[in-house]
Design a protein around this motif. Structure first.
Motif, PDB file in Angstrom:
ATOM      1  N   THR A  34       0.860  -1.181   0.000  1.00 12.01           N
ATOM      2  CA  THR A  34       0.000   0.000   0.000  1.00 12.01           C
ATOM      3  C   THR A  34       0.897   1.231   0.000  1.00 12.01           C
ATOM      4  O   THR A  34       1.820   1.330   0.810  1.00 12.01           O
ATOM      5  CB  THR A  34      -0.913   0.002   1.239  1.00 12.01           C
ATOM      6  N   PHE A  35       0.614   2.151  -0.922  1.00  9.17           N
ATOM      7  CA  PHE A  35       1.396   3.376  -1.042  1.00  9.17           C
ATOM      8  C   PHE A  35       0.650   4.553  -0.428  1.00  9.17           C
ATOM      9  O   PHE A  35      -0.573   4.523  -0.276  1.00  9.17           O
ATOM     10  CB  PHE A  35       1.707   3.665  -2.515  1.00  9.17           C
ATOM     11  N   GLY A  62      -2.940  -1.148  -8.632  1.00  7.33           N
ATOM     12  CA  GLY A  62      -4.157  -0.423  -8.278  1.00  7.33           C
ATOM     13  C   GLY A  62      -3.783   1.038  -8.109  1.00  7.33           C
ATOM     14  O   GLY A  62      -2.678   1.445  -8.477  1.00  7.33           O
ATOM     15  N   ASP A  63      -4.659   1.839  -7.565  1.00  8.96           N
ATOM     16  CA  ASP A  63      -4.332   3.250  -7.349  1.00  8.96           C
ATOM     17  C   ASP A  63      -3.276   3.400  -6.254  1.00  8.96           C
ATOM     18  O   ASP A  63      -2.204   3.916  -6.488  1.00  8.96           O
ATOM     19  CB  ASP A  63      -5.577   4.050  -6.981  1.00  8.96           C
ATOM     20  N   ALA A  66      -0.884  -2.255  -4.607  1.00  4.68           N
ATOM     21  CA  ALA A  66      -0.444  -3.187  -5.643  1.00  4.68           C
ATOM     22  C   ALA A  66      -0.382  -4.579  -5.044  1.00  4.68           C
ATOM     23  O   ALA A  66       0.027  -4.755  -3.895  1.00  4.68           O
ATOM     24  CB  ALA A  66       0.926  -2.788  -6.179  1.00  4.68           C
ATOM     25  N   THR A  67      -0.800  -5.555  -5.831  1.00  5.98           N
ATOM     26  CA  THR A  67      -0.771  -6.950  -5.406  1.00  5.98           C
ATOM     27  C   THR A  67       0.203  -7.693  -6.300  1.00  5.98           C
ATOM     28  O   THR A  67       0.163  -7.553  -7.518  1.00  5.98           O
ATOM     29  CB  THR A  67      -2.180  -7.570  -5.525  1.00  5.98           C
ATOM     30  N   ALA A  68       1.086  -8.475  -5.693  1.00  7.93           N
ATOM     31  CA  ALA A  68       2.056  -9.271  -6.449  1.00  7.93           C
ATOM     32  C   ALA A  68       1.872 -10.731  -6.054  1.00  7.93           C
ATOM     33  O   ALA A  68       1.968 -11.082  -4.876  1.00  7.93           O
ATOM     34  CB  ALA A  68       3.475  -8.810  -6.162  1.00  7.93           C
ATOM     35  N   ARG A  92       1.062   9.884  -9.345  1.00  7.48           N
ATOM     36  CA  ARG A  92       0.201  10.214 -10.486  1.00  7.48           C
ATOM     37  C   ARG A  92      -0.156  11.684 -10.576  1.00  7.48           C
ATOM     38  O   ARG A  92      -0.691  12.115 -11.581  1.00  7.48           O
ATOM     39  CB  ARG A  92      -1.068   9.379 -10.431  1.00  7.48           C
ATOM     40  N   ASP A  93       0.120  12.445  -9.521  1.00  8.41           N
ATOM     41  CA  ASP A  93      -0.190  13.871  -9.636  1.00  8.41           C
ATOM     42  C   ASP A  93       0.964  14.578 -10.354  1.00  8.41           C
ATOM     43  O   ASP A  93       2.111  14.194 -10.220  1.00  8.41           O
ATOM     44  CB  ASP A  93      -0.489  14.500  -8.278  1.00  8.41           C
ATOM     45  N   ALA A  94       0.630  15.583 -11.137  1.00 12.75           N
ATOM     46  CA  ALA A  94       1.641  16.249 -11.949  1.00 12.75           C
ATOM     47  C   ALA A  94       2.026  17.610 -11.383  1.00 12.75           C
ATOM     48  O   ALA A  94       2.797  18.332 -11.992  1.00 12.75           O
ATOM     49  CB  ALA A  94       1.115  16.413 -13.370  1.00 12.75           C
TER      50      ALA A  94
END
Length: 125
Positions: A34-35, A62-63, A66-68, A92-94
């Motif tokens: 989880t980020f 995912g947003d 992530a699942t590995a 993802r924000d610029a």
């Protein structure tokens, strides 16, 4: 007078499963990272070695999570090292730097040992 520029925090690993230093992890375990914010995962963003051998992974991004999934059961009784590589992750924000984590993130966990073999049958009298 100029407006001060505020830098946002870089994306970071906010939580992982299996937990760091976990023991008795199932050989069929899935890794979940989880980020702290929505990220894009580049090639080679995660590696997993168990008993010194690289493990093949399939990733479901995912947003913020992530699942590995390992391609095969993880080797019983082995210690595993999972490493998230900072340069392969971007937020993802610029509108704000920094866009990548400040450093790689790694954690270890141990796969449960195989059960002992059944006892040998006793000889018949």
């Amino acid at each position: 007078r100029p407006t001060p520029c505020l830098l946002a925090a870089p994306p970071a690993a906010a939580g992982v499963q299996p937990a760091p230093n976990a023991t008795d992890v199932s050989p069929d375990a899935t890794l979940i990272i989880t980020f702290s914010e929505a990220v894009t995962l580049g090639d080679g963003w995660l590696t997993l070695t168990c008993g010194g051998l690289a493990q093949a992974l399939t990733t479901l991004p995912g947003d913020t999570t992530a699942t590995a999934m390992p391609a095969a059961p993880l080797p019983a009784g082995q210690s595993c090292l999972a490493t998230v590589y900072a340069p392969a992750i971007t937020d993802r924000d610029a509108d704000d730097p920094p866009d990548t984590p400040a450093a790689d993130f790694a954690w270890t966990f141990a796969i449960t040992s195989p059960p002992p073999p059944p006892p040998a049958p006793l000889p018949r009298p």
